[in-house]
Design a protein around this motif. Sequence first.
Motif, PDB file in Angstrom:
ATOM      1  N   UNK A 117       0.833  -1.209   0.000  1.00 57.03           N
ATOM      2  CA  UNK A 117       0.000   0.000   0.000  1.00 57.03           C
ATOM      3  C   UNK A 117       0.868   1.261   0.000  1.00 57.03           C
ATOM      4  N   UNK A 118       1.922   1.256   0.824  1.00 62.91           N
ATOM      5  CA  UNK A 118       2.822   2.406   0.923  1.00 62.91           C
ATOM      6  C   UNK A 118       3.486   2.712  -0.423  1.00 62.91           C
ATOM      7  N   UNK A 119       3.781   1.660  -1.185  1.00 63.17           N
ATOM      8  CA  UNK A 119       4.435   1.827  -2.489  1.00 63.17           C
ATOM      9  C   UNK A 119       3.433   2.066  -3.618  1.00 63.17           C
ATOM     10  N   UNK A 120       2.133   2.149  -3.246  1.00 61.27           N
ATOM     11  CA  UNK A 120       1.057   2.385  -4.213  1.00 61.27           C
ATOM     12  C   UNK A 120       0.890   1.206  -5.183  1.00 61.27           C
ATOM     13  N   UNK A 121       0.998   0.011  -4.647  1.00 59.87           N
ATOM     14  CA  UNK A 121       0.720  -1.228  -5.369  1.00 59.87           C
ATOM     15  C   UNK A 121       1.482  -1.344  -6.695  1.00 59.87           C
ATOM     16  N   UNK A 122       2.799  -1.345  -6.621  1.00 60.56           N
ATOM     17  CA  UNK A 122       3.590  -1.444  -7.862  1.00 60.56           C
ATOM     18  C   UNK A 122       3.393  -2.797  -8.537  1.00 60.56           C
ATOM     19  N   UNK A 123       3.425  -2.811  -9.850  1.00 59.05           N
ATOM     20  CA  UNK A 123       3.267  -4.065 -10.601  1.00 59.05           C
ATOM     21  C   UNK A 123       4.613  -4.657 -11.002  1.00 59.05           C
ATOM     22  N   UNK A 124       5.672  -3.820 -10.970  1.00 58.09           N
ATOM     23  CA  UNK A 124       6.992  -4.300 -11.378  1.00 58.09           C
ATOM     24  C   UNK A 124       8.053  -3.805 -10.409  1.00 58.09           C
ATOM     25  N   UNK A 125       9.105  -4.615 -10.208  1.00 51.40           N
ATOM     26  CA  UNK A 125      10.194  -4.225  -9.321  1.00 51.40           C
ATOM     27  C   UNK A 125      11.239  -3.406 -10.093  1.00 51.40           C
ATOM     28  N   UNK A 126      12.321  -2.947  -9.440  1.00 57.54           N
ATOM     29  CA  UNK A 126      13.297  -2.092 -10.129  1.00 57.54           C
ATOM     30  C   UNK A 126      14.033  -2.778 -11.280  1.00 57.54           C
ATOM     31  N   UNK A 127      13.991  -4.121 -11.323  1.00 57.11           N
ATOM     32  CA  UNK A 127      14.618  -4.837 -12.431  1.00 57.11           C
ATOM     33  C   UNK A 127      13.624  -5.137 -13.547  1.00 57.11           C
ATOM     34  N   UNK A 128      12.375  -4.660 -13.364  1.00 60.84           N
ATOM     35  CA  UNK A 128      11.367  -4.876 -14.392  1.00 60.84           C
ATOM     36  C   UNK A 128      10.608  -6.185 -14.251  1.00 60.84           C
ATOM     37  N   UNK A 129      10.839  -6.905 -13.152  1.00 63.27           N
ATOM     38  CA  UNK A 129      10.151  -8.176 -12.949  1.00 63.27           C
ATOM     39  C   UNK A 129       8.771  -7.934 -12.321  1.00 63.27           C
ATOM     40  N   UNK A 140       0.848  -9.788 -16.797  1.00 58.90           N
ATOM     41  CA  UNK A 140       1.580 -10.217 -17.998  1.00 58.90           C
ATOM     42  C   UNK A 140       2.425  -9.062 -18.550  1.00 58.90           C
ATOM     43  N   UNK A 141       3.523  -9.400 -19.171  1.00 57.28           N
ATOM     44  CA  UNK A 141       4.380  -8.381 -19.768  1.00 57.28           C
ATOM     45  C   UNK A 141       4.647  -8.725 -21.227  1.00 57.28           C
ATOM     46  N   UNK A 142       4.646  -7.716 -22.077  1.00 57.15           N
ATOM     47  CA  UNK A 142       4.989  -7.915 -23.485  1.00 57.15           C
ATOM     48  C   UNK A 142       6.390  -7.364 -23.686  1.00 57.15           C
TER      49      UNK A 142
END
Length: 219
Positions: A117-129, A140-142
Amino acid sequence: MITLSEENYLKAILSINLETKNIVSTNEIAGVLNTSPASVSEMIKKLEEKNLVNYEKYKGVSLSKSGEKLALEILRKHRLWETFLVNKLEFSWSEVHDVAEQLEHVKSKKLTNKLDHFLNYPKFDPHGEPIPSKNGIISPTKRVLLSEVPIKTKGIIMGVSTDESEFLDYLTQLNFKIGSKIKILDIILFDKSMKIQIGDKIEQISEEVTNNIHIKIIE
């Protein structure tokens, strides 16, 4: 009760499966965890006794439903902590993996949900995963490898295939970041290196680098 080592194995099996979509071999697990196939076989027996994995002789390992649920929770925590360390504490993306490896074993689901919640529900980490949701859903990622696209392609950097610190430090020197826009200007036939534009800079990068960068193609 599940041990930290068992958690690491479950996460490794899940991570490999997400990449290959196949049943996971003991050699693949050994490679990811930097251990021997014999040690992997011993651990697989323990996980099978706890009904966390299914093992097929001469084929490999897959997660059971309960094993997959646990693995997704561990992977979620790991990637949320990486995001927190980079976005809020200004760690470099080459530093965060080892720290997140320690933090992912914190058991509190309340803490994990509050962090999300604090991070505003990110879908990807700093490495793009992709970060699994609270319900275990992975967006899913394209993505395609930079090395696979032709000249004049425009794209956005979405992730990397390796978290080796030397590689990530090199990308940092080039000012490559998740979300950076790039354009392929030329491909050198001799060594398959690539000349690209990123921002207002032009860089030439090797095939080894392009083989480890994922992009999303844009118009």
